[in-house]
Design an enzyme around this catalytic site. Structure first.
Site, PDB file in Angstrom:
ATOM      1  N   LYS A 197      40.777  38.977  36.181  1.00 20.72           N
ATOM      2  CA  LYS A 197      39.298  37.995  35.923  1.00 20.72           C
ATOM      3  C   LYS A 197      38.154  38.486  36.188  1.00 20.72           C
ATOM      4  O   LYS A 197      37.028  38.782  35.019  1.00 20.72           O
ATOM      5  CB  LYS A 197      39.724  37.551  37.419  1.00 20.72           C
ATOM      6  CG  LYS A 197      40.832  36.190  37.770  1.00 20.72           C
ATOM      7  CD  LYS A 197      41.212  35.416  38.573  1.00 20.72           C
ATOM      8  CE  LYS A 197      40.748  36.324  40.229  1.00 20.72           C
ATOM      9  NZ  LYS A 197      41.693  36.879  40.118  1.00 20.72           N
ATOM     10  N   ARG A 256      40.482  28.279  44.942  1.00 20.76           N
ATOM     11  CA  ARG A 256      41.719  28.740  45.408  1.00 20.76           C
ATOM     12  C   ARG A 256      42.057  27.860  46.519  1.00 20.76           C
ATOM     13  O   ARG A 256      42.954  28.271  46.411  1.00 20.76           O
ATOM     14  CB  ARG A 256      40.838  30.070  46.281  1.00 20.76           C
ATOM     15  CG  ARG A 256      40.815  31.416  45.504  1.00 20.76           C
ATOM     16  CD  ARG A 256      40.180  32.455  46.496  1.00 20.76           C
ATOM     17  NE  ARG A 256      41.018  33.605  46.293  1.00 20.76           N
ATOM     18  CZ  ARG A 256      39.972  34.567  46.084  1.00 20.76           C
ATOM     19  NH1 ARG A 256      38.869  34.218  45.388  1.00 20.76           N
ATOM     20  NH2 ARG A 256      40.028  35.872  46.132  1.00 20.76           N
ATOM     21  N   ARG A 294      40.661  50.372  41.834  1.00 21.94           N
ATOM     22  CA  ARG A 294      39.645  49.302  42.334  1.00 21.94           C
ATOM     23  C   ARG A 294      38.115  50.433  41.851  1.00 21.94           C
ATOM     24  O   ARG A 294      38.180  50.204  43.279  1.00 21.94           O
ATOM     25  CB  ARG A 294      40.092  47.729  41.332  1.00 21.94           C
ATOM     26  CG  ARG A 294      37.855  47.160  41.664  1.00 21.94           C
ATOM     27  CD  ARG A 294      38.463  45.965  41.252  1.00 21.94           C
ATOM     28  NE  ARG A 294      38.967  45.136  42.527  1.00 21.94           N
ATOM     29  CZ  ARG A 294      39.248  44.205  43.107  1.00 21.94           C
ATOM     30  NH1 ARG A 294      39.558  43.192  41.684  1.00 21.94           N
ATOM     31  NH2 ARG A 294      40.381  43.729  44.037  1.00 21.94           N
ATOM     32  N   ARG A 354      35.561  48.507  47.123  1.00 17.18           N
ATOM     33  CA  ARG A 354      35.796  47.080  48.676  1.00 17.18           C
ATOM     34  C   ARG A 354      36.156  47.540  49.087  1.00 17.18           C
ATOM     35  O   ARG A 354      37.526  48.292  49.600  1.00 17.18           O
ATOM     36  CB  ARG A 354      35.950  46.056  47.533  1.00 17.18           C
ATOM     37  CG  ARG A 354      35.107  45.406  47.034  1.00 17.18           C
ATOM     38  CD  ARG A 354      35.628  44.391  45.942  1.00 17.18           C
ATOM     39  NE  ARG A 354      36.421  43.506  47.241  1.00 17.18           N
ATOM     40  CZ  ARG A 354      37.056  42.103  45.837  1.00 17.18           C
ATOM     41  NH1 ARG A 354      36.933  41.296  44.684  1.00 17.18           N
ATOM     42  NH2 ARG A 354      38.298  41.241  46.643  1.00 17.18           N
ATOM     43  N   ARG A 368      45.758  38.864  50.995  1.00 17.34           N
ATOM     44  CA  ARG A 368      45.750  38.299  49.295  1.00 17.34           C
ATOM     45  C   ARG A 368      46.810  37.805  48.484  1.00 17.34           C
ATOM     46  O   ARG A 368      46.498  36.249  48.094  1.00 17.34           O
ATOM     47  CB  ARG A 368      45.052  39.138  48.573  1.00 17.34           C
ATOM     48  CG  ARG A 368      43.057  39.390  49.531  1.00 17.34           C
ATOM     49  CD  ARG A 368      42.203  40.639  49.438  1.00 17.34           C
ATOM     50  NE  ARG A 368      42.046  41.168  47.945  1.00 17.34           N
ATOM     51  CZ  ARG A 368      41.553  41.782  47.773  1.00 17.34           C
ATOM     52  NH1 ARG A 368      41.906  43.128  48.044  1.00 17.34           N
ATOM     53  NH2 ARG A 368      41.196  41.402  46.406  1.00 17.34           N
TER      54      ARG A 368
HETATM   55  P1  ADP Z   1      40.022  40.642  39.191  1.00 16.16           P
HETATM   56  O1  ADP Z   1      38.914  39.756  39.307  1.00 16.16           O
HETATM   57  O2  ADP Z   1      41.286  39.470  38.916  1.00 16.16           O
HETATM   58  O3  ADP Z   1      40.213  40.197  40.785  1.00 16.16           O
HETATM   59  P2  ADP Z   1      39.676  42.960  37.901  1.00 16.16           P
HETATM   60  O4  ADP Z   1      39.209  42.512  36.953  1.00 16.16           O
HETATM   61  O5  ADP Z   1      38.546  43.603  39.309  1.00 16.16           O
HETATM   62  O6  ADP Z   1      41.161  42.401  39.195  1.00 16.16           O
HETATM   63  O7  ADP Z   1      40.520  44.215  37.994  1.00 16.16           O
HETATM   64  C1  ADP Z   1      41.655  45.448  39.263  1.00 16.16           C
HETATM   65  C2  ADP Z   1      41.413  46.483  38.688  1.00 16.16           C
HETATM   66  O8  ADP Z   1      42.394  46.021  37.251  1.00 16.16           O
HETATM   67  C3  ADP Z   1      39.995  46.991  38.164  1.00 16.16           C
HETATM   68  O9  ADP Z   1      40.080  48.450  38.437  1.00 16.16           O
HETATM   69  C4  ADP Z   1      39.821  46.609  36.473  1.00 16.16           C
HETATM   70  O10 ADP Z   1      39.856  48.120  35.933  1.00 16.16           O
HETATM   71  C5  ADP Z   1      41.784  46.992  35.714  1.00 16.16           C
HETATM   72  N1  ADP Z   1      42.077  46.273  34.932  1.00 16.16           N
HETATM   73  C6  ADP Z   1      41.752  44.762  34.681  1.00 16.16           C
HETATM   74  N2  ADP Z   1      42.541  44.464  33.551  1.00 16.16           N
HETATM   75  C7  ADP Z   1      43.227  45.273  33.099  1.00 16.16           C
HETATM   76  C8  ADP Z   1      44.323  45.500  32.395  1.00 16.16           C
HETATM   77  N3  ADP Z   1      44.717  44.351  31.662  1.00 16.16           N
HETATM   78  N4  ADP Z   1      45.025  46.834  31.485  1.00 16.16           N
HETATM   79  C9  ADP Z   1      44.707  47.433  33.307  1.00 16.16           C
HETATM   80  N5  ADP Z   1      43.885  47.394  34.494  1.00 16.16           N
HETATM   81  C10 ADP Z   1      43.126  46.439  34.297  1.00 16.16           C
HETATM   82  P1  AMP Z   2      37.893  37.606  45.313  1.00 12.66           P
HETATM   83  O1  AMP Z   2      36.118  39.105  45.076  1.00 12.66           O
HETATM   84  O2  AMP Z   2      37.982  36.897  44.563  1.00 12.66           O
HETATM   85  O3  AMP Z   2      39.235  39.022  45.752  1.00 12.66           O
HETATM   86  O4  AMP Z   2      37.562  37.878  47.236  1.00 12.66           O
HETATM   87  C1  AMP Z   2      37.524  38.303  48.033  1.00 12.66           C
HETATM   88  C2  AMP Z   2      37.580  37.657  49.649  1.00 12.66           C
HETATM   89  O5  AMP Z   2      36.914  36.404  49.517  1.00 12.66           O
HETATM   90  C3  AMP Z   2      38.919  36.337  49.311  1.00 12.66           C
HETATM   91  O6  AMP Z   2      40.008  37.656  49.535  1.00 12.66           O
HETATM   92  C4  AMP Z   2      38.080  35.460  50.146  1.00 12.66           C
HETATM   93  O7  AMP Z   2      38.499  36.032  51.359  1.00 12.66           O
HETATM   94  C5  AMP Z   2      37.083  35.710  49.901  1.00 12.66           C
HETATM   95  N1  AMP Z   2      37.292  34.623  48.858  1.00 12.66           N
HETATM   96  C6  AMP Z   2      36.036  34.758  47.925  1.00 12.66           C
HETATM   97  N2  AMP Z   2      36.230  33.451  47.029  1.00 12.66           N
HETATM   98  C7  AMP Z   2      36.947  32.233  47.729  1.00 12.66           C
HETATM   99  C8  AMP Z   2      36.747  30.796  47.306  1.00 12.66           C
HETATM  100  N3  AMP Z   2      36.972  30.228  46.149  1.00 12.66           N
HETATM  101  N4  AMP Z   2      37.385  30.164  49.045  1.00 12.66           N
HETATM  102  C9  AMP Z   2      37.868  30.743  49.602  1.00 12.66           C
HETATM  103  N5  AMP Z   2      37.726  32.306  49.712  1.00 12.66           N
HETATM  104  C10 AMP Z   2      37.231  33.159  48.979  1.00 12.66           C
END
Ligand code: ADP
Ligand code: AMP
Length: 216
Positions: free
Chosen positions: A13, A88, A127, A161, A172
């Site tokens: 995302k 969410r 990541r 993170r 999660r």
């Molecule tokens: P989200 O925001 O859904 O938690 P991220 O965009 O941070 O996910 O992606 C998680 C990890 O996977 C990051 O390190 C990113 O570089 C990698 N990633 C994202 N999309 C792809 C893809 N299509 N193929 C391989 N790796 C990806």
């Molecule tokens: P994310 O960056 O989206 O992976 O979110 C990291 C953490 O923030 C999650 O594991 C939750 O603890 C909190 N969080 C982010 N967005 C929300 C949401 N919409 N509702 C509740 N908790 C959230």
């Protein structure tokens, strides 16, 4: 154009939202980023959210809905926004509808990134981001072109993170299945959901999303 990117942790995302910002001038609204900023600044919201985020649970609907409501009042969202990590829960989805009606805004698409569960932990634990500009990378799937130098700003500092560890990822993921995936039928009933194969490489996922946004 206002969209929601929906998918489990590691679905891509944030990666796709950053591309849409760069390529279309849309604005990424990540509740995770907003909460991490609040934790870092030790605001009252940050102090409440910190412990929950560390365990991989969900912060209260009131807190995140309040944050999003304030953010939607900023003028830049008129360029079109990408909700990343919100809503969410079913309650958040209902509150979002109320907010959008009040603010005279509407959603155009809910795009679900479909990714096999087996690779999500690998995506999340590999990541890392540039400490200066926030550009996202991955230990294997997206390394900086010049080793240890950010492609975008040239910084040599990177961070990971605290919640991107195997144990928290499991929690999660469980929250996603229990509370977030059930909101899909709500948006399906409104005819807003489009699905994208999130297993494809980053460029192909991006093309699939662009095709949805360009469809008349
Ligand atoms: P989200 O925001 O859904 O938690 P991220 O965009 O941070 O996910 O992606 C998680 C990890 O996977 C990051 O390190 C990113 O570089 C990698 N990633 C994202 N999309 C792809 C893809 N299509 N193929 C391989 N790796 C990806
Ligand atoms: P994310 O960056 O989206 O992976 O979110 C990291 C953490 O923030 C999650 O594991 C939750 O603890 C909190 N969080 C982010 N967005 C929300 C949401 N919409 N509702 C509740 N908790 C959230």
């Amino acid at each position: 154009m206002n969209i929601i990117l929906l998918g489990p942790p590691g679905a891509g995302k944030g990666t796709q939202a950053a591309k849409l910002e760069a390529e279309r001038g849309m604005v990424q609204l990540s509740t995770g980023d907003m909460l991490r900023a609040a934790v870092k600044a030790a605001t009252p919201v940050g102090l409440q959210a910190k412990a929950v985020m560390e365990t991989g649970g969900l912060v209260s609907d009131e807190i995140v809905t309040g944050i999003i409501s304030e953010r939607l009042d900023q003028p830049d969202v008129a360029k079109g926004f990408i909700l990343d990590g919100f809503p969410r829960t079913e309650a958040q989805a209902a509150s979002l509808d109320t907010l959008l009606t009040e603010k005279n805004m509407k959603l155009d698409h809910v795009i679900e990134l479909e990714v096999d569960e087996a690779i999500l932990a690998d995506r999340v634990t590999g990541r890392f981001t540039c400490a200066k500009c926030g550009t996202g990378y991955h230990d294997r799937y997206k390394l900086p072109v010049v080793p240890d130098v950010c492609d975008v700003c040239g910084s040599t500092e990177f961070k990971r993170r605290a919640d991107d560890n195997a144990e928290t990822v499991r929690a999660r993921m469980a929250e996603y299945h229990a509370k977030t995936a059930p909101i899909l039928p709500y948006y399906e009933a409104k005819g807003l959901v489009a699905r994208v194969d999130g297993m494809a490489d980053i460029a192909h996922v991006s093309e699939a999303i662009e095709a949805i946004l360009d469809k008349r």
